[in-house]
Design a protein around this motif. Structure first.
Motif, PDB file in Angstrom:
ATOM      1  N   LEU A 140       1.005  -1.084  -0.247  1.00 42.92           N
ATOM      2  CA  LEU A 140       0.176   0.202  -0.070  1.00 42.92           C
ATOM      3  C   LEU A 140       0.637   1.472   0.153  1.00 42.92           C
ATOM      4  O   LEU A 140       1.266   1.516   0.957  1.00 42.92           O
ATOM      5  CB  LEU A 140      -1.099   0.156   1.384  1.00 42.92           C
ATOM      6  CG  LEU A 140      -1.449   1.199   1.822  1.00 42.92           C
ATOM      7  CD1 LEU A 140      -2.761   1.602   0.616  1.00 42.92           C
ATOM      8  CD2 LEU A 140      -2.009   1.289   2.679  1.00 42.92           C
ATOM      9  N   THR A 141       0.490   2.259  -0.904  1.00 45.43           N
ATOM     10  CA  THR A 141       1.592   3.127  -1.453  1.00 45.43           C
ATOM     11  C   THR A 141       1.113   4.493  -0.802  1.00 45.43           C
ATOM     12  O   THR A 141      -0.145   4.837  -1.356  1.00 45.43           O
ATOM     13  CB  THR A 141       1.609   3.286  -2.472  1.00 45.43           C
ATOM     14  OG1 THR A 141       3.480   1.802  -2.735  1.00 45.43           O
ATOM     15  CG2 THR A 141       3.161   5.014  -2.132  1.00 45.43           C
ATOM     16  N   VAL A 142       0.993   5.283   0.671  1.00 41.99           N
ATOM     17  CA  VAL A 142       0.296   6.747   0.746  1.00 41.99           C
ATOM     18  C   VAL A 142       0.993   7.423  -0.410  1.00 41.99           C
ATOM     19  O   VAL A 142      -0.417   8.317  -0.665  1.00 41.99           O
ATOM     20  CB  VAL A 142       0.387   7.076   2.349  1.00 41.99           C
ATOM     21  CG1 VAL A 142      -0.353   7.780   3.088  1.00 41.99           C
ATOM     22  CG2 VAL A 142       0.023   5.370   3.241  1.00 41.99           C
ATOM     23  N   ALA A 143       2.391   7.343  -0.320  1.00 44.04           N
ATOM     24  CA  ALA A 143       2.260   9.184  -1.152  1.00 44.04           C
ATOM     25  C   ALA A 143       4.248   8.719  -1.528  1.00 44.04           C
ATOM     26  O   ALA A 143       5.077   8.149  -0.413  1.00 44.04           O
ATOM     27  CB  ALA A 143       2.211  10.473   0.052  1.00 44.04           C
ATOM     28  N   ASP A 144       4.138   9.559  -2.270  1.00 47.89           N
ATOM     29  CA  ASP A 144       5.462   9.210  -3.769  1.00 47.89           C
ATOM     30  C   ASP A 144       5.861  10.113  -4.164  1.00 47.89           C
ATOM     31  O   ASP A 144       4.583  10.988  -4.923  1.00 47.89           O
ATOM     32  CB  ASP A 144       6.207   7.550  -3.736  1.00 47.89           C
ATOM     33  CG  ASP A 144       5.197   7.225  -4.889  1.00 47.89           C
ATOM     34  OD1 ASP A 144       4.194   7.573  -5.116  1.00 47.89           O
ATOM     35  OD2 ASP A 144       5.524   5.952  -4.890  1.00 47.89           O
ATOM     36  N   GLY A 145       7.008  10.242  -4.595  1.00 49.81           N
ATOM     37  CA  GLY A 145       7.120  11.077  -5.995  1.00 49.81           C
ATOM     38  C   GLY A 145       6.973  12.459  -5.338  1.00 49.81           C
ATOM     39  O   GLY A 145       7.547  13.045  -3.947  1.00 49.81           O
ATOM     40  N   VAL A 146       6.666  13.535  -6.059  1.00 48.56           N
ATOM     41  CA  VAL A 146       6.067  14.797  -6.030  1.00 48.56           C
ATOM     42  C   VAL A 146       5.060  15.826  -5.065  1.00 48.56           C
ATOM     43  O   VAL A 146       4.410  15.744  -6.213  1.00 48.56           O
ATOM     44  CB  VAL A 146       7.049  15.730  -6.630  1.00 48.56           C
ATOM     45  CG1 VAL A 146       6.884  17.365  -5.431  1.00 48.56           C
ATOM     46  CG2 VAL A 146       8.198  16.216  -6.832  1.00 48.56           C
ATOM     47  N   GLN A 147       5.091  16.122  -3.947  1.00 46.59           N
ATOM     48  CA  GLN A 147       3.606  16.449  -3.482  1.00 46.59           C
ATOM     49  C   GLN A 147       3.568  17.643  -2.942  1.00 46.59           C
ATOM     50  O   GLN A 147       4.841  18.096  -1.917  1.00 46.59           O
ATOM     51  CB  GLN A 147       2.741  15.270  -2.357  1.00 46.59           C
ATOM     52  CG  GLN A 147       2.878  13.482  -2.600  1.00 46.59           C
ATOM     53  CD  GLN A 147       2.315  13.218  -3.429  1.00 46.59           C
ATOM     54  OE1 GLN A 147       0.946  14.202  -3.791  1.00 46.59           O
ATOM     55  NE2 GLN A 147       2.203  11.866  -4.173  1.00 46.59           N
ATOM     56  N   PRO A 148       2.278  18.592  -3.102  1.00 46.30           N
ATOM     57  CA  PRO A 148       1.931  19.819  -2.572  1.00 46.30           C
ATOM     58  C   PRO A 148       2.027  19.462  -1.466  1.00 46.30           C
ATOM     59  O   PRO A 148       1.082  19.331  -0.626  1.00 46.30           O
ATOM     60  CB  PRO A 148       0.951  20.406  -3.367  1.00 46.30           C
ATOM     61  CG  PRO A 148       0.526  19.166  -3.837  1.00 46.30           C
ATOM     62  CD  PRO A 148       1.363  17.707  -4.454  1.00 46.30           C
ATOM     63  N   TYR A 149       2.783  20.629  -0.524  1.00 46.41           N
ATOM     64  CA  TYR A 149       2.316  21.168   1.424  1.00 46.41           C
ATOM     65  C   TYR A 149       1.911  22.617   1.230  1.00 46.41           C
ATOM     66  O   TYR A 149       2.872  23.476   0.645  1.00 46.41           O
ATOM     67  CB  TYR A 149       3.671  20.505   1.736  1.00 46.41           C
ATOM     68  CG  TYR A 149       3.976  20.805   3.178  1.00 46.41           C
ATOM     69  CD1 TYR A 149       3.305  20.432   4.048  1.00 46.41           C
ATOM     70  CD2 TYR A 149       4.625  22.149   3.898  1.00 46.41           C
ATOM     71  CE1 TYR A 149       3.267  19.936   5.561  1.00 46.41           C
ATOM     72  CE2 TYR A 149       4.809  22.220   4.822  1.00 46.41           C
ATOM     73  CZ  TYR A 149       3.685  21.625   5.455  1.00 46.41           C
ATOM     74  OH  TYR A 149       4.568  21.940   7.298  1.00 46.41           O
ATOM     75  N   ALA A 150       0.994  21.929   2.370  1.00 49.70           N
ATOM     76  CA  ALA A 150       1.191  23.791   2.653  1.00 49.70           C
ATOM     77  C   ALA A 150       1.078  24.143   4.229  1.00 49.70           C
ATOM     78  O   ALA A 150       0.348  23.118   4.888  1.00 49.70           O
ATOM     79  CB  ALA A 150       0.195  24.178   2.108  1.00 49.70           C
ATOM     80  N   GLY A 151       1.740  24.680   4.777  1.00 48.22           N
ATOM     81  CA  GLY A 151       1.150  24.937   6.148  1.00 48.22           C
ATOM     82  C   GLY A 151       1.342  26.439   7.227  1.00 48.22           C
ATOM     83  O   GLY A 151       1.467  27.469   6.568  1.00 48.22           O
ATOM     84  N   LEU A 152       1.676  26.115   8.289  1.00 47.05           N
ATOM     85  CA  LEU A 152       2.145  27.130   9.032  1.00 47.05           C
ATOM     86  C   LEU A 152       3.191  27.038  10.721  1.00 47.05           C
ATOM     87  O   LEU A 152       3.361  26.332  11.334  1.00 47.05           O
ATOM     88  CB  LEU A 152       1.236  28.105   9.574  1.00 47.05           C
ATOM     89  CG  LEU A 152       0.174  27.017  10.723  1.00 47.05           C
ATOM     90  CD1 LEU A 152       0.068  27.401  11.652  1.00 47.05           C
ATOM     91  CD2 LEU A 152      -1.709  28.201  10.008  1.00 47.05           C
ATOM     92  N   GLY A 153       3.867  28.186  11.206  1.00 45.37           N
ATOM     93  CA  GLY A 153       4.717  27.778  11.972  1.00 45.37           C
ATOM     94  C   GLY A 153       5.149  28.914  12.723  1.00 45.37           C
ATOM     95  O   GLY A 153       4.457  30.614  12.747  1.00 45.37           O
ATOM     96  N   TRP A 154       5.733  28.218  14.011  1.00 46.25           N
ATOM     97  CA  TRP A 154       6.579  29.628  14.073  1.00 46.25           C
ATOM     98  C   TRP A 154       8.104  29.470  14.495  1.00 46.25           C
ATOM     99  O   TRP A 154       8.495  28.448  15.360  1.00 46.25           O
ATOM    100  CB  TRP A 154       6.221  29.686  15.807  1.00 46.25           C
ATOM    101  CG  TRP A 154       4.632  30.518  15.713  1.00 46.25           C
ATOM    102  CD1 TRP A 154       3.843  31.618  16.301  1.00 46.25           C
ATOM    103  CD2 TRP A 154       3.753  29.076  15.707  1.00 46.25           C
ATOM    104  NE1 TRP A 154       3.187  31.490  15.873  1.00 46.25           N
ATOM    105  CE2 TRP A 154       1.756  30.577  15.654  1.00 46.25           C
ATOM    106  CE3 TRP A 154       3.074  27.951  14.908  1.00 46.25           C
ATOM    107  CZ2 TRP A 154       1.709  29.835  15.502  1.00 46.25           C
ATOM    108  CZ3 TRP A 154       2.587  27.406  15.221  1.00 46.25           C
ATOM    109  CH2 TRP A 154       1.087  28.545  15.130  1.00 46.25           C
ATOM    110  N   ARG A 155       9.121  29.746  14.198  1.00 45.23           N
ATOM    111  CA  ARG A 155      10.854  29.951  13.771  1.00 45.23           C
ATOM    112  C   ARG A 155      11.346  31.181  14.584  1.00 45.23           C
ATOM    113  O   ARG A 155      11.262  32.436  13.656  1.00 45.23           O
ATOM    114  CB  ARG A 155      10.990  29.096  12.980  1.00 45.23           C
ATOM    115  CG  ARG A 155      12.600  28.861  13.070  1.00 45.23           C
ATOM    116  CD  ARG A 155      12.773  28.375  11.702  1.00 45.23           C
ATOM    117  NE  ARG A 155      12.073  27.777  11.063  1.00 45.23           N
ATOM    118  CZ  ARG A 155      12.000  25.934  10.762  1.00 45.23           C
ATOM    119  NH1 ARG A 155      13.678  25.508  11.101  1.00 45.23           N
ATOM    120  NH2 ARG A 155      11.633  25.432  10.065  1.00 45.23           N
TER     121      ARG A 155
END
Length: 224
Positions: A140-155
């Motif tokens: 079972l492959t959940v994800a591979d290759g290039v996948q888009p990502y979006a998020g937020l954070g504090w650094r």
């Protein structure tokens, strides 16, 4: 006189603007992290007060789980790792940022299916014995290759020294299922081969009910 005054004010404003632009020193932050993609590290280059670039890698996370259909008990172990390249935007020039980019995940599970109560298998209304099939196993492959990502954070990538950081986001997934039998019965029976392909599709549709993988990361950083 008015032209001279206007020119003088313009020069002062331009000088102040340039002074503010030059007041920010670009910085590099290195971090150790752990989260839902595993344990790893990242490096951030904050090249402007409101913009930075982050490269990240984490891995080594494993999940064991069970999934039951009406006819089959499935067991699987999911291995997770992911790299990422992201552009971070700090709208207020401080710690808070929103980020978007690409992740390169490797999330696969080896699955093994057995008949319930050690009885016969039933796929799409057709019964098959365990002597015919053996076990059902595959990937079972959940994800591979290039996948888009979006998020937020504090650094704290704008000030020198140690700090803590966190990030929360979502990554798109691309589920695929590949099943086969330990006795290779699918190569002997075309009807079963079609039934097995339909079973793969059912499992894929069940997994696709969650179209995103949640990403949550906590870590310790040092900014130079």
């Amino acid at each position: 006189m008015k032209k001279t005054l206007a020119a003088g004010l313009s020069a002062v404003m331009l000088g102040a603007t340039m002074g503010q632009a030059q007041a920010f020193d670009d910085r590099v932050t290195v971090s150790a992290l752990a989260g839902t993609t595993g344990v790893g590290a990242d490096i951030t280059w904050r090249f402007q007060e409101r913009f930075s670039i982050t490269a990240q890698y984490a891995g080594g996370l494993e999940w064991d789980g069970d999934y039951d259909t009406d006819e089959v008990n499935y067991e699987g172990d999911l291995d997770i790792s992911a790299g990422a390249l992201k552009l971070d935007f700090h709208p207020f020039g401080g710690r808070f940022y929103v980020t978007a980019g690409a992740m390169l995940p490797d999330m696969e599970a080896n699955v093994r299916g057995t008949a319930k109560d050690n009885q016969d298998f039933e796929f799409d209304g057709t019964t098959y014995t365990t002597a015919q099939l053996g076990t059902v196993h595959g990937k079972l492959t959940v994800a591979d290759g290039v996948q888009p990502y979006a998020g937020l954070g504090w650094r704290s990538s704008h000030t020198e020294g140690f700090g803590f950081f966190s990030e929360f986001g979502v990554m798109a997934v691309d589920v695929d299922v590949d099943l086969r039998t330990s006795n290779d019965f699918e190569s002997q029976d075309p009807t079963f081969r079609e039934d097995l392909r339909r079973e793969e599709q059912k499992l894929k549709e069940d997994a696709d009910e969650l179209p995103f993988y949640p990403v949550a990361v906590l870590g310790i950083s040092y900014t130079f």
